[in-house]
Design an enzyme around this catalytic site. Structure first.
Site, PDB file in Angstrom:
ATOM      1  N   ASP A 198       0.795  -1.493   0.005  1.00 27.17           N
ATOM      2  CA  ASP A 198       0.160  -0.034   0.134  1.00 27.17           C
ATOM      3  C   ASP A 198       1.055   1.357   0.184  1.00 27.17           C
ATOM      4  OD1 ASP A 198      -2.440   1.491  -0.038  1.00 27.17           O
ATOM      5  OD2 ASP A 198      -2.819   1.190   2.171  1.00 27.17           O
ATOM      6  N   ASN A 255       1.040   3.538  -2.912  1.00 24.85           N
ATOM      7  CA  ASN A 255       1.929   3.882  -4.287  1.00 24.85           C
ATOM      8  C   ASN A 255       1.103   5.204  -4.848  1.00 24.85           C
ATOM      9  OD1 ASN A 255       2.746   1.290  -4.330  1.00 24.85           O
ATOM     10  ND2 ASN A 255       1.339   0.677  -5.950  1.00 24.85           N
ATOM     11  N   TRP A 297       2.990   8.037  -2.611  1.00 30.87           N
ATOM     12  CA  TRP A 297       4.210   8.002  -2.834  1.00 30.87           C
ATOM     13  C   TRP A 297       4.500   9.116  -4.271  1.00 30.87           C
ATOM     14  CZ3 TRP A 297       7.461   6.745  -7.200  1.00 30.87           C
ATOM     15  CH2 TRP A 297       8.599   6.418  -7.073  1.00 30.87           C
ATOM     16  N   HIS A 330       2.290   3.444  -9.141  1.00 30.68           N
ATOM     17  CA  HIS A 330       2.085   1.800  -9.438  1.00 30.68           C
ATOM     18  C   HIS A 330       3.094   1.317 -10.333  1.00 30.68           C
ATOM     19  CE1 HIS A 330      -1.521   2.420  -7.644  1.00 30.68           C
ATOM     20  NE2 HIS A 330      -2.444   3.023  -8.560  1.00 30.68           N
ATOM     21  N   SER A 348      -7.606  -5.374  -5.446  1.00 31.02           N
ATOM     22  CA  SER A 348      -8.578  -5.956  -4.650  1.00 31.02           C
ATOM     23  C   SER A 348     -10.114  -5.687  -5.275  1.00 31.02           C
ATOM     24  CB  SER A 348      -8.634  -5.139  -3.402  1.00 31.02           C
ATOM     25  OG  SER A 348      -9.334  -3.895  -3.439  1.00 31.02           O
ATOM     26  N   GLU A 381     -12.337  -4.440  -4.281  1.00 31.15           N
ATOM     27  CA  GLU A 381     -12.740  -3.189  -3.945  1.00 31.15           C
ATOM     28  C   GLU A 381     -12.106  -2.044  -4.938  1.00 31.15           C
ATOM     29  OE1 GLU A 381     -12.375  -5.198  -1.512  1.00 31.15           O
ATOM     30  OE2 GLU A 381     -14.342  -5.733  -1.333  1.00 31.15           O
ATOM     31  N   TRP A 388     -12.004  -1.746  -7.943  1.00 27.24           N
ATOM     32  CA  TRP A 388     -12.738  -1.484  -9.185  1.00 27.24           C
ATOM     33  C   TRP A 388     -13.395  -0.070  -9.103  1.00 27.24           C
ATOM     34  CZ3 TRP A 388     -12.054  -4.331 -13.445  1.00 27.24           C
ATOM     35  CH2 TRP A 388     -11.739  -5.531 -13.541  1.00 27.24           C
ATOM     36  N   ARG A 437     -12.121   2.587  -8.201  1.00 26.15           N
ATOM     37  CA  ARG A 437     -11.199   3.596  -8.714  1.00 26.15           C
ATOM     38  C   ARG A 437     -11.566   4.453  -9.828  1.00 26.15           C
ATOM     39  NH1 ARG A 437      -5.406   2.247  -5.568  1.00 26.15           N
ATOM     40  NH2 ARG A 437      -6.392   1.977  -3.606  1.00 26.15           N
ATOM     41  N   LEU A 440      10.291 -20.913  -4.447  1.00 24.66           N
ATOM     42  CA  LEU A 440       9.578 -19.820  -3.631  1.00 24.66           C
ATOM     43  C   LEU A 440       8.118 -19.694  -4.365  1.00 24.66           C
ATOM     44  CD1 LEU A 440       9.071 -17.247  -2.153  1.00 24.66           C
ATOM     45  CD2 LEU A 440      10.142 -15.900  -3.941  1.00 24.66           C
ATOM     46  N   ARG A 493      -5.275  -1.772   8.839  1.00 25.91           N
ATOM     47  CA  ARG A 493      -6.477  -2.243   8.610  1.00 25.91           C
ATOM     48  C   ARG A 493      -6.061  -3.562   7.441  1.00 25.91           C
ATOM     49  NH1 ARG A 493      -7.779   2.970   6.905  1.00 25.91           N
ATOM     50  NH2 ARG A 493      -7.314   3.065   4.651  1.00 25.91           N
ATOM     51  N   GLU A 522       1.170 -12.781  12.640  1.00 27.22           N
ATOM     52  CA  GLU A 522       1.652 -11.524  13.228  1.00 27.22           C
ATOM     53  C   GLU A 522       1.427 -10.420  12.306  1.00 27.22           C
ATOM     54  OE1 GLU A 522       2.244 -11.495  16.558  1.00 27.22           O
ATOM     55  OE2 GLU A 522       2.031 -13.500  16.820  1.00 27.22           O
TER      56      GLU A 522
HETATM   57  C1  IPE Z   1      -5.595  -2.708  -0.378  1.00 25.79           C
HETATM   58  O1  IPE Z   1      -5.225  -1.426  -0.374  1.00 25.79           O
HETATM   59  C2  IPE Z   1      -5.631  -3.359  -1.702  1.00 25.79           C
HETATM   60  C3  IPE Z   1      -4.246  -3.376  -2.161  1.00 25.79           C
HETATM   61  C4  IPE Z   1      -2.862  -3.354  -1.657  1.00 25.79           C
HETATM   62  C5  IPE Z   1      -4.268  -4.315  -3.377  1.00 25.79           C
HETATM   63  P1  IPE Z   1      -6.199  -0.286  -0.441  1.00 25.79           P
HETATM   64  O2  IPE Z   1      -5.639   1.107  -0.752  1.00 25.79           O
HETATM   65  O3  IPE Z   1      -7.017  -0.471  -1.855  1.00 25.79           O
HETATM   66  O4  IPE Z   1      -7.109  -0.185   0.636  1.00 25.79           O
HETATM   67  P2  IPE Z   1      -8.039   1.086   1.676  1.00 25.79           P
HETATM   68  O5  IPE Z   1      -8.937   1.276   0.601  1.00 25.79           O
HETATM   69  O6  IPE Z   1      -7.067   2.086   1.935  1.00 25.79           O
HETATM   70  O7  IPE Z   1      -8.496   0.103   2.773  1.00 25.79           O
HETATM   71  C1  IPE Z   2      -1.370   0.248  -3.263  1.00 24.04           C
HETATM   72  O1  IPE Z   2      -1.156   1.583  -3.408  1.00 24.04           O
HETATM   73  C2  IPE Z   2      -1.492  -0.260  -4.853  1.00 24.04           C
HETATM   74  C3  IPE Z   2      -2.970  -0.985  -4.789  1.00 24.04           C
HETATM   75  C4  IPE Z   2      -4.104  -0.534  -4.218  1.00 24.04           C
HETATM   76  C5  IPE Z   2      -3.038  -1.900  -5.851  1.00 24.04           C
HETATM   77  P1  IPE Z   2      -2.551   2.638  -3.499  1.00 24.04           P
HETATM   78  O2  IPE Z   2      -2.744   3.111  -4.728  1.00 24.04           O
HETATM   79  O3  IPE Z   2      -3.675   2.206  -2.426  1.00 24.04           O
HETATM   80  O4  IPE Z   2      -1.815   4.098  -2.750  1.00 24.04           O
HETATM   81  P2  IPE Z   2      -2.423   5.060  -1.763  1.00 24.04           P
HETATM   82  O5  IPE Z   2      -3.006   4.334  -0.634  1.00 24.04           O
HETATM   83  O6  IPE Z   2      -3.511   5.708  -2.438  1.00 24.04           O
HETATM   84  O7  IPE Z   2      -1.281   5.914  -1.234  1.00 24.04           O
HETATM   85 MG    MG Z   3      -4.019   2.370  -0.449  1.00 18.60          MG
END
Ligand code: IPE
Ligand code: IPE
Ligand code: MG
Length: 253
Positions: A29, A31, A34, A46, A74, A76, A78, A80, A140, A203, A216
């Site tokens: 998480d 990207n 960043w 990404h 995820s 969820e 979709w 975005r 692996l 979370r 853990e």
């Molecule tokens: C979880 O991250 C999904 C992935 C890392 C692929 P999200 O960035 O989508 O999670 P939320 O929305 O902050 O909970």
């Molecule tokens: C995680 O980074 C990548 C995926 C969810 C695939 P995010 O895109 O969620 O980056 P933030 O959380 O918005 O910084």
């Molecule tokens: Mg995120």
């Protein structure tokens, strides 16, 4: 407490280290943040995230971690914006498609978990080819959760149980935790030892709700594109200092 406790390891007041993890999972998480910090579009983050994934998989191989599972997309996600979803889907093409020869050479067995329904035929082709070409690798086990949501996975497993009971293949009293787990996408994988989430969020976001029962949890502030070998080693060191009790009593009293 007895006066002297000799556990065969120098502890100097610290608990002895536990064993190395067999199964490390990572919620990659941060990207977007960043990229934003650099004044760039989220998709830039990404792409940098794929580099971090390459580094991490290589490091995990060197550290002899047998199972690594990463959350790539995820159910969820979709929600975005369309162009970001397209960029995220493209990442599978980039990582699993273009890196496949190297993954085959490096002994990485690739498995993609999540819902296949709703994925484009070319993506399904990439998934099948990657799983087939790496099927004999065992150094692996890399599992990529893609179009994955734990509640969806559990619902699909319940459906399989229901079908098997309805057709008489499974007796209702044979529905045990093991029988259920063998119908999850992760069938055959050991449960998670450690679950790392980057970017400071604390979370699970619908990831591995069943398999993380005794994981853990390690939350780090590092944004995923900055993750590297040192960050992985630090997460493992943190894990090895934990006292896993599984409902029992402490390792060192
Ligand atoms: C979880 O991250 C999904 C992935 C890392 C692929 P999200 O960035 O989508 O999670 P939320 O929305 O902050 O909970
Ligand atoms: C995680 O980074 C990548 C995926 C969810 C695939 P995010 O895109 O969620 O980056 P933030 O959380 O918005 O910084
Ligand atoms: Mg995120």
């Amino acid at each position: 407490m007895p006066d002297t406790v000799d556990l065969g390891q120098s502890t100097m007041g610290q608990a002895p280290l536990g064993p190395a993890p067999r199964h490390v999972a990572i919620i990659m998480d941060g990207n977007g943040r960043w990229a934003k910090m650099r004044g760039k579009p989220r998709t830039f983050g990404h792409s940098a995230g794929v580099e971090a994934l390459r580094r991490t998989v290589e490091a995990a191989g060197d550290l002899e971690i047998p199972y690594v599972t990463v959350f790539g997309f995820s159910t969820e996600n979709w929600r975005r914006p369309k162009d970001e979803v397209a960029a995220l889907l493209e990442l599978l093409r980039v990582y699993v498609g273009r890196d496949l020869d190297r993954l085959v050479r490096d002994g990485v067995r690739v498995r993609i978990i999540g819902a296949r329904a709703g994925l484009a035929p070319d993506i399904l082709g990439i998934i099948e080819r990657a799983e087939m070409r790496t099927a004999h690798n065992a150094r692996l086990h890399l599992t990529i959760a893609f179009n994955y949501g734990a509640q969806d996975e559990i619902a699909r497993a319940v459906r399989r149980v229901a079908e098997d009971v309805a057709t008489g293949r499974l007796a209702p009293e044979a529905v045990t935790a093991e029988a259920f787990a063998s119908r999850l996408d992760t069938a055959g994988l050991p449960n998670l030892d450690v679950l790392v989430r980057t970017s400071g969020e604390r979370r699970l976001s619908n990831f591995m709700l069943w398999q993380a029962a005794y994981a853990e949890l390690v939350f780090v502030d590092t944004l995923w594109p900055d993750f590297d070998r040192g960050a992985l080693e630090a997460a493992i060191a943190d894990f090895r200092r934990r006292d896993r009790r599984y409902g029992g009593v402490a390792r060192v009293e």
